[in-house]
Design a protein around this motif. Structure first.
Motif, PDB file in Angstrom:
ATOM      1  N   GLU A 182       0.828  -1.203   0.000  1.00 39.19           N
ATOM      2  CA  GLU A 182       0.000   0.000   0.000  1.00 39.19           C
ATOM      3  C   GLU A 182       0.862   1.253   0.000  1.00 39.19           C
ATOM      4  OE1 GLU A 182      -4.113  -1.422   2.248  1.00 39.19           O
ATOM      5  OE2 GLU A 182      -2.624  -0.212   3.337  1.00 39.19           O
ATOM      6  N   MET A 183       1.907   1.242   0.781  1.00 39.65           N
ATOM      7  CA  MET A 183       2.790   2.409   0.849  1.00 39.65           C
ATOM      8  C   MET A 183       3.521   2.633  -0.473  1.00 39.65           C
ATOM      9  SD  MET A 183       2.649   3.835   3.938  1.00 39.65           S
ATOM     10  CE  MET A 183       4.214   4.565   4.438  1.00 39.65           C
ATOM     11  N   LEU A 184       3.867   1.527  -1.146  1.00 36.58           N
ATOM     12  CA  LEU A 184       4.567   1.653  -2.429  1.00 36.58           C
ATOM     13  C   LEU A 184       3.634   2.093  -3.541  1.00 36.58           C
ATOM     14  CD1 LEU A 184       6.824  -1.543  -2.338  1.00 36.58           C
ATOM     15  CD2 LEU A 184       7.633   0.825  -2.292  1.00 36.58           C
ATOM     16  N   SER A 185       2.398   1.606  -3.498  1.00 36.44           N
ATOM     17  CA  SER A 185       1.484   1.828  -4.628  1.00 36.44           C
ATOM     18  C   SER A 185       0.496   2.968  -4.407  1.00 36.44           C
ATOM     19  CB  SER A 185       0.684   0.550  -4.895  1.00 36.44           C
ATOM     20  OG  SER A 185      -0.110   0.215  -3.766  1.00 36.44           O
ATOM     21  N   GLU A 186       0.333   3.397  -3.163  1.00 37.32           N
ATOM     22  CA  GLU A 186      -0.628   4.442  -2.812  1.00 37.32           C
ATOM     23  C   GLU A 186      -2.069   4.006  -3.111  1.00 37.32           C
ATOM     24  OE1 GLU A 186      -0.685   8.182  -4.845  1.00 37.32           O
ATOM     25  OE2 GLU A 186      -0.866   9.312  -2.993  1.00 37.32           O
ATOM     26  N   VAL A 187      -2.333   2.728  -2.985  1.00 35.81           N
ATOM     27  CA  VAL A 187      -3.698   2.223  -3.126  1.00 35.81           C
ATOM     28  C   VAL A 187      -4.001   1.333  -1.935  1.00 35.81           C
ATOM     29  CG1 VAL A 187      -3.718   2.329  -5.635  1.00 35.81           C
ATOM     30  CG2 VAL A 187      -2.989   0.223  -4.496  1.00 35.81           C
ATOM     31  N   ALA A 188      -5.269   1.316  -1.563  1.00 37.07           N
ATOM     32  CA  ALA A 188      -5.700   0.476  -0.438  1.00 37.07           C
ATOM     33  C   ALA A 188      -6.002  -0.928  -0.938  1.00 37.07           C
ATOM     34  CB  ALA A 188      -6.938   1.084   0.219  1.00 37.07           C
ATOM     35  N   LEU A 189      -5.329  -1.894  -0.360  1.00 38.69           N
ATOM     36  CA  LEU A 189      -5.548  -3.291  -0.721  1.00 38.69           C
ATOM     37  C   LEU A 189      -6.473  -3.933   0.308  1.00 38.69           C
ATOM     38  CD1 LEU A 189      -1.883  -4.252  -1.679  1.00 38.69           C
ATOM     39  CD2 LEU A 189      -3.750  -3.617  -3.211  1.00 38.69           C
ATOM     40  N   ILE A 195      11.615  -0.647   7.323  1.00 43.13           N
ATOM     41  CA  ILE A 195      10.605   0.356   6.981  1.00 43.13           C
ATOM     42  C   ILE A 195       9.552   0.411   8.079  1.00 43.13           C
ATOM     43  CG2 ILE A 195      10.873   0.153   4.477  1.00 43.13           C
ATOM     44  CD1 ILE A 195       8.399  -1.674   4.507  1.00 43.13           C
ATOM     45  N   LYS A 196       8.824   1.538   8.121  1.00 42.71           N
ATOM     46  CA  LYS A 196       7.728   1.685   9.078  1.00 42.71           C
ATOM     47  C   LYS A 196       6.462   2.004   8.285  1.00 42.71           C
ATOM     48  CE  LYS A 196       5.964   4.550  12.851  1.00 42.71           C
ATOM     49  NZ  LYS A 196       4.724   4.876  12.090  1.00 42.71           N
ATOM     50  N   CYS A 197       5.495   1.122   8.338  1.00 44.66           N
ATOM     51  CA  CYS A 197       4.242   1.308   7.609  1.00 44.66           C
ATOM     52  C   CYS A 197       3.249   2.110   8.452  1.00 44.66           C
ATOM     53  CB  CYS A 197       3.622  -0.051   7.263  1.00 44.66           C
ATOM     54  SG  CYS A 197       4.727  -1.149   6.376  1.00 44.66           S
ATOM     55  N   ARG A 198       2.100   2.383   7.875  1.00 46.00           N
ATOM     56  CA  ARG A 198       1.019   2.993   8.647  1.00 46.00           C
ATOM     57  C   ARG A 198       0.533   1.998   9.697  1.00 46.00           C
ATOM     58  NH1 ARG A 198      -3.626   5.098   4.805  1.00 46.00           N
ATOM     59  NH2 ARG A 198      -3.413   2.964   3.998  1.00 46.00           N
ATOM     60  N   ASN A 209      -7.386   7.358   8.685  1.00 45.11           N
ATOM     61  CA  ASN A 209      -7.260   7.600   7.233  1.00 45.11           C
ATOM     62  C   ASN A 209      -6.096   8.548   6.926  1.00 45.11           C
ATOM     63  OD1 ASN A 209      -8.012   7.101   4.600  1.00 45.11           O
ATOM     64  ND2 ASN A 209      -9.446   8.818   4.514  1.00 45.11           N
ATOM     65  N   THR A 210      -4.975   8.281   7.600  1.00 44.95           N
ATOM     66  CA  THR A 210      -3.776   9.088   7.365  1.00 44.95           C
ATOM     67  C   THR A 210      -3.289   8.902   5.934  1.00 44.95           C
ATOM     68  OG1 THR A 210      -3.138   8.834   9.677  1.00 44.95           O
ATOM     69  CG2 THR A 210      -1.415   9.544   8.143  1.00 44.95           C
ATOM     70  N   SER A 211      -3.012   9.993   5.239  1.00 46.89           N
ATOM     71  CA  SER A 211      -2.562   9.900   3.848  1.00 46.89           C
ATOM     72  C   SER A 211      -1.190   9.259   3.797  1.00 46.89           C
ATOM     73  CB  SER A 211      -2.519  11.287   3.203  1.00 46.89           C
ATOM     74  OG  SER A 211      -1.484  12.061   3.781  1.00 46.89           O
ATOM     75  N   LEU A 212      -0.852   8.710   2.633  1.00 47.77           N
ATOM     76  CA  LEU A 212       0.449   8.071   2.474  1.00 47.77           C
ATOM     77  C   LEU A 212       1.580   9.092   2.568  1.00 47.77           C
ATOM     78  CD1 LEU A 212      -0.396   5.540  -0.363  1.00 47.77           C
ATOM     79  CD2 LEU A 212      -0.066   5.062   2.048  1.00 47.77           C
ATOM     80  N   ASN A 215       1.632  11.752   4.466  1.00 51.79           N
ATOM     81  CA  ASN A 215       1.849  12.001   5.894  1.00 51.79           C
ATOM     82  C   ASN A 215       2.521  10.802   6.557  1.00 51.79           C
ATOM     83  OD1 ASN A 215       0.727  14.548   5.826  1.00 51.79           O
ATOM     84  ND2 ASN A 215      -1.335  13.845   6.385  1.00 51.79           N
ATOM     85  N   ALA A 216       2.119   9.604   6.115  1.00 45.98           N
ATOM     86  CA  ALA A 216       2.734   8.400   6.671  1.00 45.98           C
ATOM     87  C   ALA A 216       4.227   8.361   6.363  1.00 45.98           C
ATOM     88  CB  ALA A 216       2.048   7.160   6.112  1.00 45.98           C
ATOM     89  N   LEU A 217       4.609   8.803   5.178  1.00 47.95           N
ATOM     90  CA  LEU A 217       6.036   8.830   4.822  1.00 47.95           C
ATOM     91  C   LEU A 217       6.788   9.843   5.677  1.00 47.95           C
ATOM     92  CD1 LEU A 217       5.833   8.559   0.941  1.00 47.95           C
ATOM     93  CD2 LEU A 217       6.789   6.875   2.500  1.00 47.95           C
ATOM     94  N   GLU A 218       6.147  10.967   5.965  1.00 54.29           N
ATOM     95  CA  GLU A 218       6.775  11.976   6.821  1.00 54.29           C
ATOM     96  C   GLU A 218       6.956  11.422   8.226  1.00 54.29           C
ATOM     97  OE1 GLU A 218       4.405  15.467   6.669  1.00 54.29           O
ATOM     98  OE2 GLU A 218       4.835  15.889   4.549  1.00 54.29           O
ATOM     99  N   LYS A 219       5.926  10.736   8.714  1.00 59.02           N
ATOM    100  CA  LYS A 219       6.018  10.132  10.044  1.00 59.02           C
ATOM    101  C   LYS A 219       7.114   9.081  10.090  1.00 59.02           C
ATOM    102  CE  LYS A 219       1.286  10.688  11.776  1.00 59.02           C
ATOM    103  NZ  LYS A 219       0.106   9.969  12.308  1.00 59.02           N
TER     104      LYS A 219
END
Length: 614
Positions: A52-59, A241-244, A252-255, A257-261
């Motif tokens: 999900e983090m790589l593709s920016e889509v919800a699986l 790596i650290k995922c959401r 519903n944190t955006s990807l 923002n998740a990358l910044e975190k």
């Protein structure tokens, strides 16, 4: 995310990934393995979150098995400002997606269609995502490994998942991306164990550690040992790596923002901070690393792929040539093609019959060689008969002399006794000669039928018609050969030999008898002794005729004439057949085989063209 992932480097490598993706779209993976990154992990390892983090889509998320079909993720980085675009397809179904929010539901529908509500399928679902936030990358997401089936899942679901994973990771062209949670014992990770079995040297395996925020206090050093390859060694190493988290998903944190975190987390952690500088941590470095690894693997495999494609094209071309072309539509062309097939068949049959072996043939098909063997058998049989007569001639002569003695005086040789003995002895060879004809005819018919199946493979009605003709012609030639042999044996009943020949042979046998100094009768009966020499002399003459006559009849009628007759009879099939459509109706299996081979050839040819234009 776009500024992190969209680089000049990725623009240069995109053609390599597009090339393999295009080959996979053609279906080339059915013919040979293609370079790919296969993502595997134990259940709850964070595998879906990584993708999900790589593709920016919800699986799909949830308990139990959420990935129930292999999912191909084709990620393409688009220029800034380009709208998000998605395309999902499986089997003959395809749908365009306009929002990442549509992906999860469409994948669920696809999995239910392919695998049912709780099952598993090996059929591929392909999701293509083009976004300014996506890396240039293609991945295959495989089901998570489970130990215990849940609910109404098949009891062997765990084994089914492992077999599916093995089918991908066993291929040398596959890069194995193993997702491992930091908060579990790496030694018990089944995904890593499977990767080690498929890639014992660890040359194709890259480990990805997730959930570093969930590890126990003061256990960071254990994670670093894994990262530094001090626990389970992998040549490609590990990344962190650290995922959401679950809270981020609920909120519903955006990807972005998740990358910044994620970056903030690594920067604040004194243990993991150095990993950022070494490019061993963060999604940014992971996406770049995966793209690099995939392109390196593609470059490495391209020469071999090119070679394998050429080899497969040659193999399929040979198979298609063996099957022959499809049945033409117009009658004129069909008649021409059938005539050509028949002529080729008849020519090969003639070659086999006459011993003109232009190709490598199965020994069982070599009729001329078979004729030689049968001639040798016949020669041996007659030679045994000659020896037997020589040994029993005296007894035969005594028997006839005793039981047929009339008014003649002692010492007179009776010619009618001589004729009777000769006729009886020659007649004993008549039945064996007919048996030889029958055996020879059966062999010829078998070879003709075998050859017909080879030449007219796929046309059951045509083969049946030709085999009927073969049986008809073989029977006709067999009867003619039998009649000729019967006539020759009837002529042998005349007991005839030219005077000069007989006198010459007689003197030879008399001289031989004198040289041996033996009395074949065992007594002083001169009449019987004379009879024996005459019997041996004439029988030798008759045997010499029969040794040549029977094989010549067989060769003439069952090889030479049969081949010629076959050509005449079969040539009439294409011109006098009332229902040409029925005659040339192709076997369904053959038609399907030809279609599959042509599709395969077309696929391989397109793939070769892609390689040549790359």
């Amino acid at each position: 995310m776009a500024s992190l992932l969209y680089t000049d480097f990725e623009n240069k490598i995109r053609p390599y990934i597009d090339l393999i993706d295009s080959m996979r779209d053609l279906g080339l993976a059915q013919d040979l393995p293609l370079p790919v990154i296969a993502v595997i992990g134990d259940q709850s390892s964070g595998k879906s979150s990584v993708l999900e983090m790589l593709s920016e889509v919800a699986l799909p998320r949830g308990t139990g098995i959420v990935t129930r079909c292999p999912l191909e993720l084709k990620l393409k980085n688009a220029e800034n400002g380009s709208p998000w675009n998605g395309q999902l397809h499986y089997r003959d179904y395809s749908v365009t997606l306009n929002s990442p929010l549509q992906v999860e539901e469409e994948i669920k529908k696809a999995q239910e269609k392919l695998a049912g509500r709780t099952g598993l399928s090996s059929e591929l679902i392909s999701l293509e995502v083009e976004s300014s936030c996506a890396p240039n990358l293609t991945l295959i997401d495989l089901p998570g490994i489970i130990r215990v089936p849940i609910g109404d899942q098949p009891q062997d679901i765990g084994l089914m998942i492992k077999n599916l994973i093995k089918s991908y990771i066993k291929k040398e062209e596959t890069i194995i991306l193993v997702v491992i949670a930091c908060n579990v014992d790496i030694a018990t990770t089944e995904a890593l164990q499977m990767a080690q079995e498929a890639d014992p040297k660890g040359e194709r395996t890259l480990g990805v550690l997730t959930k570093p925020d969930l590890i126990d206090y003061n256990t960071e050093q254990d994670v670093l040992k894994i990262i530094n390859n001090k626990m389970v060694h992998l040549q490609k190493g590990y990344m962190l790596i650290k995922c959401r988290g679950q809270h981020d998903v609920i909120e519903n944190t955006s990807l972005a923002n998740a990358l910044e975190k994620e970056t903030e987390f690594f920067c604040k952690n004194i243990h993991f901070r150095p990993l950022l500088n070494k490019k061993l941590a963060s999604f940014h470095h992971l996406s770049t690393r995966l793209t690099t690894e995939l392109v390196v693997q593609i470059r490495k495999c391209l020469p071999c792929i090119h070679e394998k494609i050429g080899s497969r094209i040659n193999e399929i071309t040979k198979q298609l040539n063996k099957l022959g072309g499809a049945v033409p539509e117009d009658t004129k062309t069909r008649v021409h093609n059938l005539t050509c097939k028949i002529l080729v068949y008849c020519e090969e049959l003639t070659n086999l019959a006459m011993g003109d072996y232009k190709n490598e043939y199965n020994p069982e098909l070599k009729l001329h060689h078979y004729a030689r063997e049968k001639s040798a058998e016949w020669y041996t049989k007659l030679d045994i008969a000659r020896i037997k007569l020589n040994e029993n001639a005296a007894n035969l002569a005594k028997h006839h002399d005793k039981h047929s003695k009339g008014r003649e005086l002692p010492g007179f040789t009776k010619y009618r006794v001589f004729e009777a003995i000769i006729r009886d002895q020659i007649q004993e060879l008549f039945e064996p000669s007919l048996e030889m004809v029958n055996e020879f005819s059966a062999k010829v018919e078998t070879v003709c039928n075998t050859l017909a199946c080879q030449h007219f493979n796929g046309f059951p009605v045509l083969i049946s018609e030709i085999q009927f003709k073969i049986a008809e012609i073989c029977l006709k030639m067999e009867r003619e050969a039998e009649q000729m042999i019967r006539t020759n044996f009837q002529m042998e009943g005349m007991v005839y030999a030219p005077d000069e020949m007989y006198s010459y042979k007689l003197s030879e046998f008399q001289s031989l008898s004198q040289q041996r100094g033996t009395n074949p009768t065992g007594n002083s009966n001169v009449a019987v002794q004379t009879m024996v020499v005459h019997l041996q002399t004439y029988y030798q003459i008759a045997i010499d005729r029969l040794i040549q006559m029977v094989p010549m009849v067989l060769r003439y009628y069952l090889l030479q004439e049969l081949s010629a007759q076959m050509k005449v009879e079969l040539a009439q099939l294409s011109f006098h057949c009332k229902d040409l459509d029925a005659l040339l109706r192709e076997d369904d299996d053959t038609a399907e085989e030809r279609r599959a081979l042509k599709d395969n050839l077309d696929r391989l040819t397109k793939a070769r063209n892609l390689l040549m234009n790359h």
